[in-house]
Design a protein around this motif. Structure first.
Motif, mmCIF file in Angstrom:
data_model
loop_
_atom_site.group_PDB
_atom_site.id
_atom_site.type_symbol
_atom_site.label_atom_id
_atom_site.label_comp_id
_atom_site.label_asym_id
_atom_site.label_seq_id
_atom_site.Cartn_x
_atom_site.Cartn_y
_atom_site.Cartn_z
ATOM 1 N N GLY A 32 34.019 -11.503 59.548
ATOM 2 C CA GLY A 32 32.889 -11.370 58.626
ATOM 3 C C GLY A 32 33.318 -10.777 57.294
ATOM 4 O O GLY A 32 32.906 -11.240 56.227
ATOM 5 N N GLN A 33 34.170 -9.765 57.351
ATOM 6 C CA GLN A 33 34.662 -9.146 56.115
ATOM 7 C C GLN A 33 35.512 -10.137 55.319
ATOM 8 O O GLN A 33 35.395 -10.228 54.096
ATOM 9 C CB GLN A 33 35.479 -7.903 56.454
ATOM 10 C CG GLN A 33 35.923 -7.121 55.251
ATOM 11 C CD GLN A 33 36.692 -5.870 55.653
ATOM 12 O OE1 GLN A 33 37.112 -5.737 56.803
ATOM 13 N NE2 GLN A 33 36.877 -4.980 54.713
ATOM 14 N N ARG A 36 33.209 -12.560 53.547
ATOM 15 C CA ARG A 36 32.578 -11.961 52.368
ATOM 16 C C ARG A 36 33.540 -11.911 51.194
ATOM 17 O O ARG A 36 33.171 -12.228 50.062
ATOM 18 C CB ARG A 36 32.074 -10.555 52.685
ATOM 19 C CG ARG A 36 30.639 -10.560 53.180
ATOM 20 C CD ARG A 36 30.188 -9.170 53.434
ATOM 21 N NE ARG A 36 30.655 -9.026 54.797
ATOM 22 C CZ ARG A 36 30.960 -7.961 55.477
ATOM 23 N NH1 ARG A 36 30.855 -6.902 55.014
ATOM 24 N NH2 ARG A 36 31.389 -7.927 56.680
ATOM 25 N N ILE A 37 34.774 -11.514 51.445
ATOM 26 C CA ILE A 37 35.776 -11.462 50.384
ATOM 27 C C ILE A 37 36.022 -12.858 49.832
ATOM 28 O O ILE A 37 36.088 -13.057 48.610
ATOM 29 C CB ILE A 37 37.087 -10.835 50.908
ATOM 30 C CG1 ILE A 37 36.867 -9.364 51.217
ATOM 31 C CG2 ILE A 37 38.219 -11.026 49.921
ATOM 32 C CD1 ILE A 37 38.033 -8.718 51.948
ATOM 33 N N LYS A 39 34.002 -15.471 49.834
ATOM 34 C CA LYS A 39 32.846 -15.922 49.059
ATOM 35 C C LYS A 39 32.793 -15.258 47.693
ATOM 36 O O LYS A 39 32.487 -15.895 46.687
ATOM 37 C CB LYS A 39 31.547 -15.643 49.822
ATOM 38 C CG LYS A 39 31.320 -16.578 50.977
ATOM 39 C CD LYS A 39 30.029 -16.238 51.708
ATOM 40 C CE LYS A 39 29.816 -17.118 52.903
ATOM 41 N NZ LYS A 39 28.583 -16.781 53.624
ATOM 42 N N SER A 40 33.096 -13.960 47.631
ATOM 43 C CA SER A 40 33.068 -13.279 46.333
ATOM 44 C C SER A 40 34.167 -13.799 45.417
ATOM 45 O O SER A 40 33.962 -13.950 44.210
ATOM 46 C CB SER A 40 33.195 -11.770 46.518
ATOM 47 O OG SER A 40 34.472 -11.437 47.005
#
Length: 89
Positions: A32-33, A36-37, A39-40
């Motif tokens: 999940g982390q 997120r990274i 996607k950013s």
């Protein structure tokens, strides 16, 4: 008895639950982390790409340049150049 694709999937899921159960929450958190990274970073790349296209449409100031020490220019010592003669007879 022949093993089919769904049999193998069930065996793999059972092996994961039995042997990797304690590590599953940390693995899911890590995935999940990472998402997120990712996607950013993609979002930032899109922002950078849109600003570059805007910048490239603006006129840029041209800079006048001067070639220094080009081999075609004859040297001051006896008219010699660094370029070998093209046609030797």
């Amino acid at each position: 008895m022949r093993l089919e694709g769904w049999h193998l999937i069930i065996i793999i899921v059972l092996a994961l639950v039995l042997f990797a159960a304690p590590k599953l929450p940390s693995m899911a958190r890590s995935i999940g982390q990472s998402m997120r990274i990712f996607k950013s970073e993609v979002r930032e790349m899109k922002k950078d790409g849109s600003s570059e296209t805007k910048d490239s449409q603006e006129p840029s100031d041209a800079v006048e340049g001067k070639v220094v020490g080009h081999p075609d220019v004859k040297a001051q010592n006896n008219g010699e150049t660094d370029v070998p003669p093209a046609n030797r007879v």
